[in-house]
Every structure is written in C-alpha cells, then in structure tokens.
Motif scaffolding. Structure first.
Motif, mmCIF file in Angstrom:
data_model
loop_
_atom_site.group_PDB
_atom_site.id
_atom_site.type_symbol
_atom_site.label_atom_id
_atom_site.label_comp_id
_atom_site.label_asym_id
_atom_site.label_seq_id
_atom_site.Cartn_x
_atom_site.Cartn_y
_atom_site.Cartn_z
ATOM 1 N N ARG A 3 -41.557 37.284 48.655
ATOM 2 C CA ARG A 3 -40.352 37.772 47.865
ATOM 3 C C ARG A 3 -39.292 37.031 47.268
ATOM 4 N N PRO A 10 -29.343 42.600 52.265
ATOM 5 C CA PRO A 10 -28.993 43.678 53.228
ATOM 6 C C PRO A 10 -28.702 43.568 54.598
ATOM 7 N N ALA A 11 -28.388 41.978 54.819
ATOM 8 C CA ALA A 11 -27.671 41.261 55.992
ATOM 9 C C ALA A 11 -25.435 42.321 55.628
ATOM 10 N N ASN A 12 -25.349 42.445 54.125
ATOM 11 C CA ASN A 12 -24.595 42.897 54.136
ATOM 12 C C ASN A 12 -24.337 44.547 53.598
ATOM 13 N N GLN A 13 -26.027 44.893 53.873
ATOM 14 C CA GLN A 13 -26.173 46.512 53.453
ATOM 15 C C GLN A 13 -26.056 46.568 52.205
ATOM 16 N N VAL A 14 -26.357 46.311 51.364
ATOM 17 C CA VAL A 14 -25.483 46.179 50.237
ATOM 18 C C VAL A 14 -27.304 46.656 49.223
ATOM 19 N N TYR A 15 -27.744 47.376 48.794
ATOM 20 C CA TYR A 15 -28.886 47.866 48.386
ATOM 21 C C TYR A 15 -28.457 50.015 47.374
ATOM 22 N N PRO A 16 -29.655 49.608 46.658
ATOM 23 C CA PRO A 16 -29.438 51.104 45.803
ATOM 24 C C PRO A 16 -29.329 52.373 46.574
ATOM 25 N N GLN A 17 -28.290 53.319 46.160
ATOM 26 C CA GLN A 17 -28.031 54.672 46.599
ATOM 27 C C GLN A 17 -27.708 55.749 45.233
ATOM 28 N N ASN A 34 -42.727 45.639 48.604
ATOM 29 C CA ASN A 34 -42.240 47.589 49.218
ATOM 30 C C ASN A 34 -41.625 47.081 47.790
ATOM 31 N N PHE A 66 -31.387 45.456 59.599
ATOM 32 C CA PHE A 66 -32.619 44.760 58.867
ATOM 33 C C PHE A 66 -32.480 43.696 59.751
ATOM 34 N N ARG A 98 -33.562 46.682 48.461
ATOM 35 C CA ARG A 98 -35.171 46.932 49.655
ATOM 36 C C ARG A 98 -36.494 46.064 49.219
ATOM 37 N N VAL A 99 -36.400 44.683 48.811
ATOM 38 C CA VAL A 99 -37.936 43.908 48.216
ATOM 39 C C VAL A 99 -38.077 43.416 49.652
ATOM 40 N N ARG A 100 -39.478 43.916 49.691
ATOM 41 C CA ARG A 100 -40.343 43.280 51.241
ATOM 42 C C ARG A 100 -41.752 42.691 51.077
ATOM 43 N N ALA A 101 -42.111 41.842 51.894
ATOM 44 C CA ALA A 101 -43.266 41.283 51.430
ATOM 45 C C ALA A 101 -44.295 42.327 52.360
ATOM 46 N N ASN A 114 -26.998 62.223 49.242
ATOM 47 C CA ASN A 114 -27.272 60.715 48.751
ATOM 48 C C ASN A 114 -28.912 60.671 49.302
ATOM 49 N N LEU A 115 -29.186 58.846 49.326
ATOM 50 C CA LEU A 115 -29.714 59.182 49.953
ATOM 51 C C LEU A 115 -29.890 57.362 50.567
ATOM 52 N N TRP A 167 -37.260 48.953 46.823
ATOM 53 C CA TRP A 167 -36.194 51.164 46.101
ATOM 54 C C TRP A 167 -36.007 50.448 45.177
#
Lengths: 357, 357
Positions: free
Chosen positions: B271, B290-297, B323, A212, B311-314, A204-205, B325
């Motif tokens: 953003r 991010p606050a709930n650690q939700v991001y693509p895996q 940036n 954060f 992980r959208v970031r300006a 996984n990644l 992900w």
C-alpha cells in the motif's frame, strides 16, 4: 387489535427511521402480538404511535422496561444495545438487534433468513441483524454459493443517506434546498456522526462510511468483509471466500446500490445460468432486461422487502466471474424487515421461550 | 490578444458544456493562436464568445469552415465528427476529437498525454480524445503499469450528469427543484438521449450510460474496457491486462468517481509503495489521509485539471491487489483539458503542419 395469546413484544428505538419501520413491518407480520411496548430515549418518551388500531405511548427505555417481555426488536445504536439487551435477556427475552454491537460475538447468530436461518437454533438470547449493505449482497450471493461455490467478491457500494439515520436523510434534503437557493450547503452529520469533519453529500460523493482503521478501510467496509464471511460460512475470518469492499455514500435518500463482482467456483457457469438461478432465488427479484431498460433503481425499491438484482454480465476474460447490480431498501430488507423476518423465523422455529406460555 | 504568428484554430461545438471549456482551457494554454473560429450548429450561430479580450461570433459549421485552419478542437458528437473532421483534414488541419466516432479506428491515436503522448507521432490528421471515465482511470493506472505491470482492472463508476451534456445537467437540477416542490420529477434525456425510456436521476441511481449491447454491457462499459487497452497497450483487444467495468450515473452535476480494483503483476507491492508512486505521478494528486478525512470528492475536483486519487487499500487476501478511489472533473481532464493538452503536445512535438508556416 392485539392477539389474546402470543408474545409480549418491545421495540427499542421505536421513533427512529428504522424503529418506525419495524413497527410497520411488525403490524403486517404473522407474529401474534399480545402486548407491545415502544421504548426510546427520554427525548422521545411521551410521543404516541399506533399499532393495529391502538394508541401506544412511547416510554423511556430502562432495564426494568423489559420485565415480562418475550421479544425485543432493537434499533437504538451500539452503546444502548450493549447496555440494555443483556438486561432484556436476563429478564427472559429474546432480542434481535440492528446495531453492530453484537454482530462479531461468536455466541451471537448473525442472520439473514433467506441465507442462514439455521444459525438461529443456537442463539443465547441475542440475535444480530447484519449491516444493511451486507444483507442485500448476501441475498444475491447465497443462491450462487449454493449452485457453484464462491471464490471471490469485490463490491463497491452506492449507499443512501438514510443508512446514517433520519437526521442524515433530513440533512441531504436540506442541502439540496440550500444548493438550489444559491446558499452554501451546511453539514453537521455526514459522512458520519462519529468523526471530526462533516461534508455536504448533495451533488457529491463521500467515500467514507463510519470511521477509518489503520489499514485504510472504513468500519463499514470491514463490516461487509467480515459479516459476509460469518453469514455465508459461519466465521468472520473464513478463507472459503475472499471479500473486499469500497463503501461510498451517494446523494440518495433511500435505497442502496451495489456493484458486485463475483467469481464462482465453477468456470462453466454462464450469464444465462446466473440469471436463471437468481430469478427463482428467495427474496430476490431479477430485473434484468437491458433491451427494455429494465434494471434495479433505488426509487423503485423504496418500500419493498425484496432485493433487486440486474445488469448480470459475464466477465468475458475470466470464466466464472460476473458483474451484478444489486439494489434494496436499506431501511427495510437492510434493517426493519430483516429484523421482523428474523422474529417470524424465531416464532416458526419456536425459539422464543415466551414466559407467558 | 491573438498572436501574430501561430496557429489558425477552430473549435467545433463551441457552445456546449465541453466546447465552452475548451475555449477557456485554450485561453490559458501555451498554444500560440493566430486566429480562432468558433463553429457550432445553425441553432447557436450568431452568438458571441470572448477569447483573449476579443469578441468572436459563432459560425455555422460547414466543410468550408475549415479552409485555412491548422488545428480543430472538436466536441460536437459522433455523427458530425464523422462527417466534418475528414473535411477538415482534407483541407490540411489536424483535429482532436472528443466524440467516440474515431477512437477505435486503428489509424487514429487515442491519447492521454500523461500516458501515451508518443502515439501522436503516427497521426494521420485525426487524434481521438478518450471517454471521460477512461481518461481519469488510466492516469491513475499508468504509473502502476510502469512500476509493476498490470494483471486485472475491475472498475465501478459513479458518473456525473454533465457527462451526458449540458441538458442532462440542467435536467438533474430541475428534477431536484421538482422533488423539493413536491412535484413528480420529469425526465426527457437521462439516462441517455439515444434510448427509448427516460428516468429521473435526482436522488436515484441509473445503471445505464449509453445503450446496451447483446452481452448486457452498455457502450460506456465497453468503451472503458477497449479504450483502456488501446491507451495502455496499443490494442483495444490486448490480452496484456483484463478489464471489466460497471458504469452508473449518479446525481452529481460535475465530477466522476471511480472505485478501481487493480491487480498489479508484482505481488510484493505494498500500500505504501502504491501511495508513493501515485504521489509523484504526472497529472495525479494523491489525497489519501483517512485519519484526517482527506479523500477525493467531486465537489473539490470541479474546475481542476488533475486526477485525484485516494482511499488506497491493499486487498489483504490477494497480494498485489489494491482498491483505489479516483475522482476528476469529467468536463476538464475528462474532455476539454485533455483535448487542449493533446494540442499542446502536438505543438511541442511539431506535429501540426501549419499551412501558414
């Protein structure tokens, strides 16, 4: 054999993944060691380690542990570093710290010996070792800064599990076994001990290293942006270079990879120039022969002190911009070796004011 | 159950990692299938596969296999695609091809249905499915292009083993078992079948996907640069956007990750705007909390048709730069699903001139 003259040294956090490597790097170093204390939490106290043929019993770290100590090499996490290192300094020691606790303190030099050893001169007792991902990147960037100046850096990291400690590394290997046994992978540490949820890293990644911030960046990413500026330009908010980072944990035990896009200030720089500069840069080994499939790989970097750079390519649409692939052992150059290397510099520059001298 | 009216379909390369998924995606699709031929090399001929409750025997692919076929869905490698697809077209079929063989042909549309379905109208028999890494990236970029215009894209990939085929995927799992058994890992396929040396991928990173060119870029990287331009701007050499890529193989079975740095043409973009645009973009699922650690895996993307963005970031130092992900199932949206989705578009636009109609 200990030296009859030399420094009274203590390793704080001596039993961790980095601490054991500090011990090994110190053993191989040029630093004259008169005595060595191994300090850790009460959990590890009583264990025995060898140094230059002598058995040393690990002791619980307390403020008084630092009585008579000249040099502390610390890898014990931020809160212990915050509490104990000022106590060590109060007792006359110089401390090199691996945690992030002191790095942004304006009175604390943040040092990579190939890049900014001169920053050591102004130390007030504590010297900070940068974040592992930052160290290997600045080793590759500094020779380009020196030759051309830097405009912009965009980095994406491929970070090994051991960067989160021995237990994260064990967890990755355990998950691999679970996966092959057809079991559901369990996760208790990764992506980061400090957050609520845990996810499997094996196969996984995880695009999360540390917690954060409100702007969406992780602390790891923020560290890379600020530390790079502080090391290269003396100021974590320097506008002399723009830096942005994406930090991703990958299922690798040891060895961080980094895809670094760098725009130098000289548009006439060529791929061959950059390769030539990196080939003779301190601490760098250029591994860049695509025709023979020579490029940096984590499994080849394990146990080495150097930073390996390859896949140098010019961005043909942006003169003066290049893609690099940078790999190093995150536990050595990213931690233990850089720490001992700083200590060697302190000795060489006579910046440890040994109480016994 | 086959439809009584509809298309005579053939899957070329029906037994591979992508071919078996084309079969499954076709089964779930809205395409009326009157008959289905499963074609493969002589090695796989004679095997049986099920489609809508019916057993189908795999046949060896020859030019005459395409007699009476309306639609070919091909995933059989470049040299077979070069040889057989013109034969299929000669016999009246329309072919959607997964290999890189036809992608840069100016007469061949290179299509991602969320992005440039209108390119299908000019097809001359063959339509190319883009490279897996390119597809998921342009699904995320197109809504930003539409809203703002694009200036620059810098991508670093984290690509799964299955992108190199079923045998590469098997090799990764076998290496994991070897590693845990304390054996030396063996490598016969990765990083790429077409090159001389092979290296272990398990617990490692291989910054080589496909073979290298003189300028140091791998073909995979070149594909991403050229295909992105052809899909978004109709020309692989378009100067409307600058694209550079670093492609790295990671020890993940399925699911490519991408760290994408994108500069849009509107410096006032925020953003929140970018998150809002991506949240309602076709084919995209925004996973960005991010606050709930939700991001693509990758492990969560396996088996899904969508492209996951988070992980959208300006880039706070470069207005209008961000940036992202990006993660997707490289065997589905990166291959089998995009292929069947193109076929659905061909049906919807009446661009398959069924000989039986």
């Amino acid at each position: 054999m200990m030296n009859e003259t030399g420094y009274d040294v203590a390793i704080l956090g001596a039993t961790g993944a980095v601490g054991t490597r500090i011990l090994a790097q110190l053993e191989q170093s040029t630093i004259p060691v008169k005595s060595l204390k191994l300090l850790a939490s009460v959990r590890s106290a009583g264990q025995t380690r060898q140094f230059r043929g002598q058995d040393i019993v690990v002791e619980e770290a307390t403020p008084d542990s630092f009585d008579g100590v000249d040099l502390v090499l610390a890898s014990a996490g931020g809160s212990l570093a915050g509490k104990l290192l000022p106590e060590a300094v109060k007792r006359g020691a110089v401390a090199v710290d691996n945690s992030s606790r002191w790095r942004m303190d304006p009175n604390v030099p943040l040092v990579v010996p190939e890049v900014n050893p001169e920053a050591l001169a102004s130390h007030q007792g504590i010297i900070a070792n940068p974040n592992c991902s930052t160290i290997q990147m600045v080793v590759a960037l500094e020779p380009l800064r020196k030759a051309y100046g830097l405009n912009q850096v965009i980095v994406s990291t491929y970070q090994a599990a051991s960067g989160a400690g021995q237990r994260a590394w064990d967890e990755l290997l355990h998950q691999a076994q679970q996966h092959l046994d057809g079991e559901t992978e369990t996760a208790e540490i990764l992506p980061t001990k400090g957050d609520k949820k845990h996810f499997p890293l094996v196969f996984n990644l995880l695009p999360q290293i540390d917690v954060f911030q409100d702007d969406g960046y992780s602390f790891e990413e923020q560290k890379m942006m600020q530390e790079t500026k502080k090391i290269l330009f003396g100021d974590p908010k320097s506008s002399e270079v723009k830096v942005t980072a994406t930090a991703v944990r990958v299922p690798v035990p040891i060895g961080h990879g980094e895809s670094v896009y760098v725009s130098v200030a000289d548009e006439s720089a060529t791929r061959e120039d950059v390769q030539h500069i990196l080939a003779s840069a301190p601490g760098v080994i250029l591994e860049d022969d695509p025709a023979n499939q020579v490029y940096p790989q984590p499994i080849n970097a394990v146990g080495k002190r150097e930073t390996f750079v390859g896949r140098v390519r010019a961005d043909n649409e942006n003169p003066g911009s290049f893609n690099l692939w940078v790999v190093s052992d995150n536990l050595l150059k990213g931690a233990a070796w850089n720490t001992v290397q700083i200590a060697e510099e302190l000795v060489k520059r006579d910046l440890i004011h040994s109480q016994a001298k």
